[in-house]
Write an enzyme that holds these catalytic residues in place. Sequence first.
Site, PDB file in Angstrom:
ATOM      1  CG  HIS A 134      -2.633  -0.188  -3.376  1.00 27.98           C
ATOM      2  ND1 HIS A 134      -2.843   1.029  -2.765  1.00 27.98           N
ATOM      3  CD2 HIS A 134      -2.992  -1.037  -2.176  1.00 27.98           C
ATOM      4  CE1 HIS A 134      -3.262   1.275  -1.735  1.00 27.98           C
ATOM      5  NE2 HIS A 134      -3.344  -0.180  -0.980  1.00 27.98           N
ATOM      6  CG  ASN A 179      -2.574   4.214   1.442  1.00 25.14           C
ATOM      7  OD1 ASN A 179      -3.633   4.590   1.927  1.00 25.14           O
ATOM      8  ND2 ASN A 179      -2.185   3.211   1.342  1.00 25.14           N
ATOM      9  CD  GLU A 213      -3.136   3.930  -5.445  1.00 29.01           C
ATOM     10  OE1 GLU A 213      -2.757   4.965  -5.790  1.00 29.01           O
ATOM     11  OE2 GLU A 213      -2.805   3.420  -4.504  1.00 29.01           O
ATOM     12  CB  SER A 226      -0.893  -0.218   1.145  1.00 27.92           C
ATOM     13  OG  SER A 226      -0.239  -0.171   2.276  1.00 27.92           O
TER      14      SER A 226
END
Length: 283
Positions: free
Chosen positions: A140, A190, A152, A119
Amino acid sequence: MSVKKVMVIGAGQMGSGIAQVCAQAGYQVVLNDLKTEFVERGLGVISKNLTRLVEKGRMTAEQKQDVLDRIRPSTDLNDASAVDLVIEAAVENMEIKTKLFAQLDKIAPENTILASNTSSLPITEIAAATNRPEKVIGMHFMNPVPVMKLVEIIRGLATADEVYQTIEEMTKTIGKVPVEVNDSPGFVSNRILLPMINEAIYALYEGVATKEAIDDVMKLGMNHPMGPLTLADFIGLDTCLYIMETLHEGFGDDKYRPCPLLRKYVKAGWLGRKSGRGFYTYE
């Protein structure tokens, strides 16, 4: 390049979800973890998820069994010798991931793509542990995997175009929406989400408002499906802290400094839903 058989390493919340969506899309799946009990627990979660789909009329009992039959349990990393794609969903730790990818590089056929569900960690650094950096890529997935549409796809410095295209197409076949992202700490999701959560923790830490008020502002004012502190509990406060530390180290900018309250909760073992207590208490 074509993908028919997938190995998922890590049978936890993310890994079991990835195995489920791959098997539902018709791929042969090897679900691997360190211990048989971990794999069995993951298979139990998958079976429970599929039963829910049967009860809602979205799948027949026969289809459920077909999906389960396409998943083979494994505790042997050497099973990577017969797959087209490995998706690693192990613990978010660079040392563990690089060691794992170095082993996979020796075991998997030279055409096998090695993907990480990390992540926040750099794909380029993970790829450097192998002799096939052009075949290493980030995938991800979002949590919970069976529900969330986004994946992702992260290119490392050396990731080949053909590898990216193969993974992009494969992501579409499992009913997900691929979004291309370059290798940067926290990627896009993130890098934006965790500082928001961290700022919400600072607001609580500084006494700006109660946890309920902070969550209500973001739900009712910003139309978020859940407040940032509830979301932090759902993600796991240890994971939130690790990602903030990765951002802080990666960018060297104090705007990514983890809130002291987040550190305190993690040290106390208050990790959120999985431990029964985080910002909120769970039965």
